[in-house]
Design an enzyme around this catalytic site. Structure first.
Site, mmCIF file in Angstrom:
data_model
loop_
_atom_site.group_PDB
_atom_site.id
_atom_site.type_symbol
_atom_site.label_atom_id
_atom_site.label_comp_id
_atom_site.label_asym_id
_atom_site.label_seq_id
_atom_site.Cartn_x
_atom_site.Cartn_y
_atom_site.Cartn_z
ATOM 1 N N GLU A 136 41.277 38.421 29.915
ATOM 2 C CA GLU A 136 42.104 39.170 30.867
ATOM 3 C C GLU A 136 42.091 38.497 32.218
ATOM 4 O OE1 GLU A 136 42.755 42.393 34.029
ATOM 5 O OE2 GLU A 136 41.142 40.942 33.710
ATOM 6 N N GLU A 137 40.915 37.996 32.600
ATOM 7 C CA GLU A 137 40.761 37.404 33.929
ATOM 8 C C GLU A 137 41.566 36.119 34.104
ATOM 9 O OE1 GLU A 137 39.543 39.003 36.230
ATOM 10 O OE2 GLU A 137 37.871 40.254 35.583
#
Length: 310
Positions: free
Chosen positions: A159-160
């Site tokens: 996600e990051e």
């Protein structure tokens, strides 16, 4: 959480709407024991400590986190699978867990990202959301919850680095499989040390999102907690689901945004300071979590799930 979510105009929950009053209050969602959630966070911290200080995409701490969560769910009788993908030359992983039973053509899904940034262990971002939905999943089994809808959980990778895991998952689904997912609830940073109590705004989201927003608001209202709406746009893992027309919702306690004086009066904490001063830093450890916010959000997750899936 990948980047700061812009905050929308405040909405204080002062009374239940018809939709709020009609749905969740009568359903016996369990009280989630925050000590259990904190124990999961301690495990994520230990995993990071043993693997270079983080749980980031492509790093051993991330795969160790996936394997540990999977082991807990397997022991509780969930059907789990690990989905792999490649990004930036490294293998990433999503963990999908299905609760037995329920209408497979009517799926309620909850998720949150399990990866950290490389700078630190990522305990608030997003160990908190990951640990909370894990404990809610385990309590489904412990309380023998038998929803009419089918319940599925997702722990997302990378996600990051731009919502890579959740996007890969949604894109991997056939049109028929996507159509079976009737709602997706996202939980990203639920224990910020100087917390706000934000609920994803349904404005601009797919039809059906308002019911999810109202259910989450009603959950906080049942605990006497005022909320504000936040406009999340495309900045967390719900975005891939929303792009496919799936109704979305979620909660958030704030990142590097600054708490206002009005919010401090409403929620406590310190005005003029970030909700999370350790956002994306090495100090995002188990010491960087507000237990009250963590507890309230975990209870609201259960409240909304029991209401949505019953």
């Amino acid at each position: 959480m990948r980047i700061l979510i812009a905050l929308a105009a405040a909405l204080m929950v002062t009374g239940a709407t018809t939709a709020q009053a009609a749905a969740p209050a009568a359903l016996a969602a369990p009280n989630i024991n925050v000590a259990n959630v904190q124990a999961h966070l301690n495990q994520f911290q230990s995993i990071a400590n043993a693997n270079g200080g983080n749980r980031a995409h492509g790093r051993p701490g991330y795969l160790a986190s996936i394997n540990w969560v999977k082991s807990k769910l397997d022991a509780a009788g969930f059907t789990t699978r690990v989905q792999s993908f490649t990004y930036n030359g490294a293998t990433g992983y999503n963990l999908i867990a299905d609760y037995p039973g329920g209408d497979l053509n009517n799926v309620v899904m909850l998720g949150g990202h399990l990866d950290s940034v490389t700078a630190g262990p990522g305990i608030n971002d997003n160990g908190t959301g990951s640990a909370s939905i894990l404990e809610v999943a385990l309590q489904m089994k412990a309380t023998n919850f038998q929803p009419t809808k089918h319940v599925r959980f997702g722990w997302w990778g990378a996600e990051e680095l731009g919502l890579r895991g959740s996007t890969f998952y949604v894109n991997s689904l056939s049109t028929t499989e996507r159509s079976r997912i009737k709602s997706y609830l996202n939980f990203d940073m639920t224990g910020s040390p100087n917390p706000g109590y934000f609920v994803y705004s349904a404005s601009g989201q797919p039809s059906g999102s308002l019911a999810l927003q109202q259910s989450l608001q009603a959950g906080f209202q049942s605990k006497g907690v005022a909320t504000e709406l936040t406009s999340v746009g495309g900045r967390s893992d719900h975005a891939a689901f929303a792009r496919s027309g799936i109704p979305v919702g979620g909660t958030f306690t704030g990142a590097e945004g600054i708490k206002t004086s009005a919010q401090a009066q409403k929620w406590g904490g310190t005005a003029g300071q970030a909700y999370d001063r350790c956002y994306h830093r090495s100090c995002d450890t188990t010491s960087n979590v507000n237990a009250t916010a963590l507890d309230r959000n975990a209870d609201v997750i259960a409240y909304s799930l029991w209401a949505t899936a019953a």
